[in-house]
Structure formats: C-alpha cells, structure tokens
Write an enzyme that holds these catalytic residues in place. Structure first.
Site, short mmCIF file in Angstrom:
data_model
loop_
_atom_site.label_atom_id
_atom_site.label_comp_id
_atom_site.label_asym_id
_atom_site.label_seq_id
_atom_site.Cartn_x
_atom_site.Cartn_y
_atom_site.Cartn_z
N LYS A 68 -40.23 -44.26 40.39
CA LYS A 68 -39.97 -43.13 39.49
C LYS A 68 -39.21 -43.64 38.27
O LYS A 68 -38.39 -44.54 38.39
CB LYS A 68 -39.13 -42.10 40.25
CG LYS A 68 -38.67 -40.90 39.47
CD LYS A 68 -37.83 -39.96 40.35
CE LYS A 68 -36.34 -40.21 40.20
NZ LYS A 68 -35.51 -39.28 40.99
N ASP A 89 -35.07 -37.17 50.36
CA ASP A 89 -34.18 -37.42 49.22
C ASP A 89 -32.77 -36.98 49.59
O ASP A 89 -32.60 -36.21 50.54
CB ASP A 89 -34.68 -36.65 47.98
CG ASP A 89 -34.36 -37.40 46.68
OD1 ASP A 89 -33.49 -38.30 46.70
OD2 ASP A 89 -34.98 -37.08 45.65
N THR A 127 -33.15 -29.88 40.11
CA THR A 127 -34.16 -29.06 39.41
C THR A 127 -35.49 -29.05 40.16
O THR A 127 -36.38 -28.28 39.84
CB THR A 127 -34.43 -29.62 38.01
OG1 THR A 127 -35.00 -30.93 38.15
CG2 THR A 127 -33.16 -29.68 37.19
N ASP A 146 -11.45 -13.26 32.87
CA ASP A 146 -11.54 -14.44 31.98
C ASP A 146 -12.12 -15.67 32.67
O ASP A 146 -12.20 -16.74 32.08
CB ASP A 146 -10.15 -14.75 31.40
CG ASP A 146 -9.15 -15.14 32.49
OD1 ASP A 146 -9.52 -15.14 33.68
OD2 ASP A 146 -8.00 -15.45 32.15
N GLY A 147 -12.49 -15.53 33.94
CA GLY A 147 -13.12 -16.64 34.64
C GLY A 147 -12.18 -17.42 35.54
O GLY A 147 -12.62 -18.25 36.33
N GLU A 148 -10.88 -17.18 35.41
CA GLU A 148 -9.95 -17.89 36.30
C GLU A 148 -10.08 -17.38 37.73
O GLU A 148 -10.26 -16.19 37.95
CB GLU A 148 -8.50 -17.62 35.87
CG GLU A 148 -8.04 -18.41 34.67
CD GLU A 148 -6.61 -18.08 34.29
OE1 GLU A 148 -5.90 -17.41 35.08
OE2 GLU A 148 -6.21 -18.48 33.20
N GLY A 188 -37.48 -31.50 39.87
CA GLY A 188 -38.38 -32.32 39.05
C GLY A 188 -38.92 -33.55 39.78
O GLY A 188 -40.13 -33.82 39.71
N HIS A 236 -24.29 -39.72 46.94
CA HIS A 236 -25.45 -40.23 46.20
C HIS A 236 -25.53 -41.76 46.21
O HIS A 236 -26.62 -42.31 46.33
CB HIS A 236 -25.40 -39.70 44.76
CG HIS A 236 -26.52 -40.20 43.93
ND1 HIS A 236 -27.83 -39.85 44.18
CD2 HIS A 236 -26.53 -41.05 42.87
CE1 HIS A 236 -28.60 -40.47 43.30
NE2 HIS A 236 -27.85 -41.19 42.50
#
Ligand code: R5P
Length: 291
Positions: A191, A219, A224, A37-39, A226, A129
C-alpha cells in the site's frame, strides 16, 4: 485482588467494569458533564480503596477531550495512591510516533510525558500501532495483543479455504501471527499512502492464490476505512470469494462502515477497545492477565 480499585472513564466504562470483575477488584465509575463552552467536568462516583488503582479509558474521538479526561482521572487517582496503572486500550496519537515530514511534532511523545506527569506509574495499551511508539514512554509500558482472541473468533466461523491478508507490508507480521493462531497462510499487499493528503492506493501488481477463497483482512485499526476499501476493491478484482475484516480498534470515522460494505466487505469484527456494534471480541481477559 482485594486491594485494587478499577476506575472506569467515560470512554471505557463497560470494559473497566468487566476488567474489575475479572480481577475481583473494586470498581469506581465516573461521570462526565460537558459545559456549553466544551469543557468537561469529571467526577469520581466513589472512593477508591487504599492500594493499587487501575484507570481505564480509551482515547478515541473526540481524541483530545478523552485524553484530557483520562489525564484528569489519573491525577485524581493519584490523590489516593502512588501505584497507578493507566490502561488506555485504544491509544490515540499512536500513529504520530515519528517525524515523517520536517517540522512535524511527535505528539505521542508529548502525551507520554503528560500521562507520567499526571501520576501514571505504569501503562497498558492494546495493539499499539508501532513498537516505536512505546519508546516515547518513560514509565513501564506493556502492549497486549488481541490478535489471538480475534483469530479465535474467526475460527468459529465457517470460511471457505481462508487466507489472511494484510492491507500493507507494515502489517505483515500481524497477519502472520493471526494466520498462525488461525492455522492458515497469509499474504501482505503493498500500500502507498500520500503523506500530505492521506490518500492510499494498492501497488501490488499481481497476485494469485485468492481466487474463490474467503479472505480475512487483518489490521490494527480502521479509521476512514480507506485502506480496507482499496484492499477490498483490489481483492475483489482478483475474484476472491468473501472479504472479512478483523481489527482491534474500529474507529469507523464518518461513513467508513458504509464505504467498506459498498466495496464488498461482508463483515467487520473488532474489539471493545472502542465500543462499537462491530466489537464482538472482549479484551478484558487479556488486560487482566497482563495486570
Ligand atoms: C496504517 O498503517 C494503519 O495500520 C491502518 O491501516 C490505517 O491507519 C487505517 O486508516 P484508514 O482506515 O483511514 O485507511
């Protein structure tokens, strides 16, 4: 450090082991079993010594699962000690540090509270960040930077007339620091990101200085790809020579790496805050120093 135990989580086992070696501390691994179930079920594979405990786990994708596993490890560690340093080399949600659009939840602040509630008494992150992100933590938090280590790695490469480039003005300081350690100049592109669909475009209108030069795009993270794709396409049009990428956190979602190479990136160099094949720089030493 004989009274210190490093606990390695599922996302940072190798880095945790390296850190334990640098600190001459004990090491306790953990196992993860994910149910249908993902747990996830986390189990400590040993008993920490009495004394300080350092829990190491990045929260890269699957971000929410790795976050829950990290909280679970911290909580378990708190059964053995009340001095728990949570080392989260890559801190997911760090970009959600403010309400950009009305109604958005500042999820980083929720996570900061959860880490404290689970039992963390101190935090160490690598190249968070933004400085603003650190303000959400109500326990002492230290941000260590891998920029010097990355610059040192690039110093060993034979680049032609190198120039450091930030893909956006927000990263200008980072590029300046990298260029300082490298011993060269830097520039920052402009950007623009559409806050609704996430698409980016470079709005720098003209630029000299890059023709025939090897460039290092610096960076904090690549998700992604991008931002790097747009920056590389722009720089290639300005007739630069090769484009290299230096980043701390290489998330490399989907076909990010292929897209960047297609745009003209020669090499991507990242750190082991996220274990990837691009991770040529080890951050265990700088984390050990901060501890
Ligand atoms: C943005 O401000 C960050 O510093 C990165 O440039 C950005 O998050 C990278 O994301 P992507 O690879 O999806 O463009």
């Amino acid at each position: 450090m004989s009274n210190v135990t490093v606990i390695g989580g599922n996302a940072s086992g190798d880095l945790a082991r390296r850190l334990a070696r640098k600190l001459k501390a004990g090491f306790v691994g953990s196992s993860l079993r994910v149910f249908p179930d993902g747990e996830g079920k986390i189990t400590l594979l040993g008993k920490p010594k009495s004394g300080k405990i350092i829990v190491v786990n990045s929260t890269y994708p699957p971000v929410d699962s790795n976050l829950v596993y990290t909280l679970a490890l911290i909580s378990k560690a708190s059964e053995y000690s009340n001095q728990i340093t949570a080392v989260i080399p890559y801190l997911g949600y760090a970009r959600q540090d403010r309400e950009f659009l009305a109604g958005e939840v500042v999820t980083l602040s929720v996570i900061a509270d959860l880490l404290k509630a689970a039992g963390a008494s101190k935090m160490i992150v690598v190249d968070i960040h933004s400085q603003m992100g650190m303000k959400h933590f109500k326990i002492p938090i230290r941000n260590v930077s891998a920029i010097e280590e990355l610059a040192r790695y690039f110093k060993k490469m034979h680049l032609k007339d190198p120039l450091v480039v930030s893909p956006d003005s927000g990263g200008a300081k980072r590029a300046e620091i990298f260029a300082g350690f490298y011993g060269t100049k830097y520039i920052a592109l402009k950007k623009q990101r559409d806050r609704r669909n996430g698409k980016v475009r470079i709005i720098t209108s003209e630029l000299d200085d890059v023709r025939g030069r090897d460039l290092i795009l610096v960076d904090d993270m690549i998700s992604t790809g991008g931002s790097i794709v747009k920056a590389t396409e722009f720089l290639k049009k300005q007739k630069c020579r090769r484009v290299f990428v230096a980043c701390t956190h290489a998330l490399l979602i989907g076909d990010a790496e292929r897209k960047m190479r297609k745009a003209g990136v020669t090499q991507i160099v990242s750190t082991n805050t996220i274990p990837r094949k691009t991770a040529a720089v080890d951050v265990a030493g700088i984390i050990a120093k901060a501890i």
